[in-house]
Write an enzyme that holds these catalytic residues in place. Sequence first.
Site, PDB file in Angstrom:
ATOM      1  N   THR A   1      -0.528   0.810   6.672  1.00 40.11           N
ATOM      2  CA  THR A   1      -0.943  -0.385   5.601  1.00 40.11           C
ATOM      3  C   THR A   1      -0.499  -2.094   6.350  1.00 40.11           C
ATOM      4  OG1 THR A   1       1.495  -1.798   3.840  1.00 40.11           O
ATOM      5  CG2 THR A   1       1.799   0.024   5.650  1.00 40.11           C
ATOM      6  N   GLY A   2      -1.078  -2.886   5.733  1.00 39.38           N
ATOM      7  CA  GLY A   2      -0.605  -4.192   6.439  1.00 39.38           C
ATOM      8  C   GLY A   2      -2.187  -4.555   5.977  1.00 39.38           C
ATOM      9  N   THR A   3      -2.595  -5.829   6.668  1.00 42.42           N
ATOM     10  CA  THR A   3      -3.554  -6.664   6.777  1.00 42.42           C
ATOM     11  C   THR A   3      -4.602  -6.269   7.069  1.00 42.42           C
ATOM     12  OG1 THR A   3      -2.037  -9.126   6.711  1.00 42.42           O
ATOM     13  CG2 THR A   3      -4.339  -9.042   6.904  1.00 42.42           C
ATOM     14  N   GLY A   4      -5.732  -5.721   5.694  1.00 44.96           N
ATOM     15  CA  GLY A   4      -6.363  -4.910   6.255  1.00 44.96           C
ATOM     16  C   GLY A   4      -7.340  -5.045   7.113  1.00 44.96           C
TER      17      GLY A   4
ATOM     18  N   THR B   1       0.996  -1.287   0.010  1.00 42.01           N
ATOM     19  CA  THR B   1       0.859  -0.017   0.000  1.00 42.01           C
ATOM     20  C   THR B   1       1.274   1.143   0.549  1.00 42.01           C
ATOM     21  OG1 THR B   1      -1.961  -1.312   1.684  1.00 42.01           O
ATOM     22  CG2 THR B   1      -1.174   0.798   0.973  1.00 42.01           C
TER      23      THR B   1
ATOM     24  N   ARG C   1     -13.852  -7.836  -2.529  1.00 38.67           N
ATOM     25  CA  ARG C   1     -12.832  -7.495  -1.440  1.00 38.67           C
ATOM     26  C   ARG C   1     -12.573  -6.340  -1.125  1.00 38.67           C
ATOM     27  NH1 ARG C   1      -7.301  -5.852   0.345  1.00 38.67           N
ATOM     28  NH2 ARG C   1      -7.281  -7.142   2.970  1.00 38.67           N
ATOM     29  N   VAL C   2     -12.413  -5.594  -0.462  1.00 44.03           N
ATOM     30  CA  VAL C   2     -11.963  -4.678  -0.043  1.00 44.03           C
ATOM     31  C   VAL C   2     -11.291  -4.630   1.489  1.00 44.03           C
ATOM     32  CG1 VAL C   2     -12.635  -2.104   0.510  1.00 44.03           C
ATOM     33  CG2 VAL C   2     -14.125  -3.230  -0.569  1.00 44.03           C
ATOM     34  N   GLY C   3      -9.972  -3.708   1.488  1.00 43.39           N
ATOM     35  CA  GLY C   3      -9.608  -3.672   2.532  1.00 43.39           C
ATOM     36  C   GLY C   3      -9.521  -2.739   3.482  1.00 43.39           C
ATOM     37  N   ASP C   4      -8.632  -2.200   4.414  1.00 43.82           N
ATOM     38  CA  ASP C   4      -8.931  -0.849   5.360  1.00 43.82           C
ATOM     39  C   ASP C   4      -8.215   0.358   4.800  1.00 43.82           C
ATOM     40  OD1 ASP C   4      -6.104  -1.777   4.722  1.00 43.82           O
ATOM     41  OD2 ASP C   4      -5.978  -0.126   6.633  1.00 43.82           O
TER      42      ASP C   4
END
Length: 349
Positions: free
Chosen positions: A264-267, A213, A241-244
């Site tokens: 940034t990371g595993t959302g 990200t 799928r949508v992350g953070d």
Amino acid sequence: MRVLTLAATIAVLMTSQVQAAPQPAPRWAIVVHGGAGVIERSQLTPEQEKAYRAAMTRVTQAGAKVLEDGGSAMDAIEATIHLLEDDPLFNAGRGAVFTAEGRNELDASMMDGRTLAAGAVAGATRTRHPISLARAVMEKSPHVMLIGEGANAFSKAQGLEQVEPGYFFTERRWKSLENFLKANGLPVPAKPAGADQPDPANGLAHDEGKHGTVGVVALDSRGDVAAGTSTGGTTGKRWGRVGDSPIIGAGTYASNTSCAVSATGTGEYFIRLTVARDICALVELKGMSLQAAADEVVQKKLTALGGDGGIIAVAPDGQIAWSYNTSGMYRAAAAEGRPLTVGIYKDEP
């Protein structure tokens, strides 16, 4: 002899006082991240490390120039992320990862700390600079988030630069998709149109894992903070799928009463913890320093939940912070009267 000793003592005291004097708070500051993840010295060649450091330096200098010239935090963030979205070294814009269907679905968000106005997009596929689309949602619509074909239509209506989906293609991201799909027993789709282009990163890009990200936080000379984040998501993502990254409060948050944060990371974990907003709340409501608040959320809460990644942050008083629980994070910072710093690995400041 007594006179010399006294003079020497005075000189030492004066030197100590000078060294102990706190630095004045900078009028402007900018912090940039290019993703966190499995980024270790043993995994990057000298050429790759040089390329990433050069890229982080270049984009941070560009954003700093906007602020130094009196530009707004929002303008600095947009200009900086434009460069990151155009750089195939990073998982945003050109160089974004592919979904399981072989598409590049792009997410982005921006937030203005002065007004708490925010804009976000998810699953955009034809806008060259998703961060500008997020800003357009904030400034030119009554909404906060648009998704998919609606986001594409709004982008075109606003006159933002449109590209064919093949523009975002990079061979290394496609290979990552193929490896992911084969490992999970899923079919490999046909390459998208326009995929027969040469590697724009010249083989220098590194696969940071699932945490790619880009993001920027900034403080301008008017005392306003803002935050922006842009991403291609995760390799092989399915079912829309949508992350953070496009979720205000999770991957992006900014308020002049506390701070500005980009994550940034595993959302999925950042969403559950509303990481960005939580850090700002600790600063505003508990009076914690920015670094202490960042570490409380990332090193303790996020880690305890099993999530991984990192954040960058800036406060209206000029405090700068970053915190991550992965082995590395591409990061850089600049501020008025202070040298630009760039880091990648855990053992760097």
